[in-house]
Design an enzyme around this catalytic site. Structure first.
Site, PDB file in Angstrom:
ATOM      1  N   SER A   1      33.207  77.676  20.417  1.00 51.84           N
ATOM      2  CA  SER A   1      33.379  76.438  19.648  1.00 51.84           C
ATOM      3  C   SER A   1      34.770  75.875  19.902  1.00 51.84           C
ATOM      4  O   SER A   1      35.653  76.587  20.404  1.00 51.84           O
ATOM      5  CB  SER A   1      33.227  76.784  18.164  1.00 51.84           C
ATOM      6  OG  SER A   1      33.733  75.758  17.333  1.00 51.84           O
TER       7      SER A   1
ATOM      8  N   TYR B   1      34.479  80.356   9.928  1.00 57.54           N
ATOM      9  CA  TYR B   1      33.872  79.985  11.220  1.00 57.54           C
ATOM     10  C   TYR B   1      34.907  80.085  12.344  1.00 57.54           C
ATOM     11  O   TYR B   1      34.628  80.639  13.412  1.00 57.54           O
ATOM     12  CB  TYR B   1      33.334  78.555  11.079  1.00 57.54           C
ATOM     13  CG  TYR B   1      32.545  78.031  12.250  1.00 57.54           C
ATOM     14  CD1 TYR B   1      31.222  78.408  12.453  1.00 57.54           C
ATOM     15  CD2 TYR B   1      33.103  77.119  13.143  1.00 57.54           C
ATOM     16  CE1 TYR B   1      30.484  77.890  13.518  1.00 57.54           C
ATOM     17  CE2 TYR B   1      32.375  76.589  14.198  1.00 57.54           C
ATOM     18  CZ  TYR B   1      31.067  76.979  14.388  1.00 57.54           C
ATOM     19  OH  TYR B   1      30.341  76.461  15.433  1.00 57.54           O
TER      20      TYR B   1
END
Ligand code: NAP
Ligand code: GCO
Length: 264
Positions: free
Chosen positions: A145, A158
């Site tokens: 990500s 996250y």
């Protein structure tokens, strides 16, 4: 040249590939000749995925399996081996996000994100590596990500998981590269999927969500990515074309990580 991008006869297991990024990656692999297997934690998501593959004319097998359950994952790998063939390509795509300011987040919620997004890829990779070694090699692709590199408000768990996944990628490459296993990451930028839908919701007056405008201003391409933008890069990382690429994170972000952002 076509051969070095071929996945003919390979078995590709893409976790969480019922829709979105995982689905697009699996579709690319199917078009390159691979047999597709996927899993999700819920039957309804598996059914949704199976219907989508059928509609696209792709033969895919879907199973219910939570990537955080080590025993279930080991059982699934046995089933895949028996019903489809030993896993040649693993894509650790299944993931979750919780957008909560850190000081308001319960440790249990934080742990669940780490469990799915980081420990899940560890468990799945661990389950396929021995057979890859026995068979002379394999490919593992971890879906990272922007948050493997950057932080932002509300995504502490996250970002911690995806930053960890970047280092798990490098460590698998370091530890098993000698067995002809390539483990690389793919780092999608901001991609228009269900996961990011709340960040793109129109305002009551019809104008763009402020986060939506922010992403456009932060992306040299001046657009959100699409799951299809991941197809070519993910195929490269699964195919013989990348046989000497190991421990690399390929960011597919329209240039976000290269850019300071548009001046307001
Ligand atoms: P998503 O909404 O994150 O969907 C993920 C899939 O994972 C679903 O099929 C879901 O099915 C499955 N899943 C979730 N928890 C699971 C578990 N414990 N065990 C097994 N499967 C599980 O889809 P996406 O937006 O396409 O994202 C895919 C990956 O790309 C994620 O890792 C995400 O973090 C990453 N990513 C997304 C973006 C973006 O902009 N969208 C950008 C960068 C990276 P169930 O609910 O049935 O389990
Ligand atoms: C967020 C987003 C991100 C993206 C993606 C960026 O809230 O900032 O959801 O985390 O999904 O992972 O690459």
């Amino acid at each position: 040249m076509q051969d070095i991008f071929s996945l003919k006869g390979k078995t590709a297991w893409v976790t969480g590939a019922a829709y979105g990024i995982g689905y697009a990656i699996a579709k690319a692999y199917a078009e390159a000749g691979a047999k597709i297997v996927f899993n999700c934690s819920r039957q309804e998501t598996v059914d949704r995925g199976l219907a989508a593959y059928e509609k696209d004319g792709i033969e895919a097998k879907g199973y219910v399996c939570d990537v955080t359950d080590e025993k279930e994952v080991a059982k699934l790998v046995d089933t895949i081996t028996e019903e489809t063939g030993p896993v040649d390509i693993l894509v650790n795509n299944a993931g979750i996000i919780r957008r909560i300011p850190m000081t308001e987040m319960e440790a249990e919620e934080f742990k669940r994100v780490i469990d799915v997004d980081l420990i899940g890829p560890f468990i799945a990779s661990k389950a396929v590596i021995p057979s890859m070694i026995e068979r002379g090699g394999g490919k593992i692709i971890n879906v990272c990500s922007m948050m493997s590199e950057l932080g932002r408000e509300t995504v502490s768990a996250y970002a911690s998981a995806k930053g960890g996944l970047k280092m798990l990628t490098r460590n698998i490459a370091s530890e098993y590269g000698k067995y002809n296993i390539q483990c690389n990451g793919i780092g999608p930028g901001y991609i228009a999927t269900e996961q990011t839908a709340p960040l793109r919701e129109r305002q009551p007056d019809g104008s763009r969500h402020p986060f939506d405008s922010f992403i456009i201003a932060k992306t040299p391409a001046e657009r959100w990515g699409t799951p299809e933008d991941l197809m070519g890069p993910a195929l490269f990382l699964a195919s013989p074309a990348s046989d000497f690429v190991n421990g690399h994170i390929l960011y597919v972000d329209g240039g976000i990580l290269a850019y300071i952002g548009k001046q307001p």
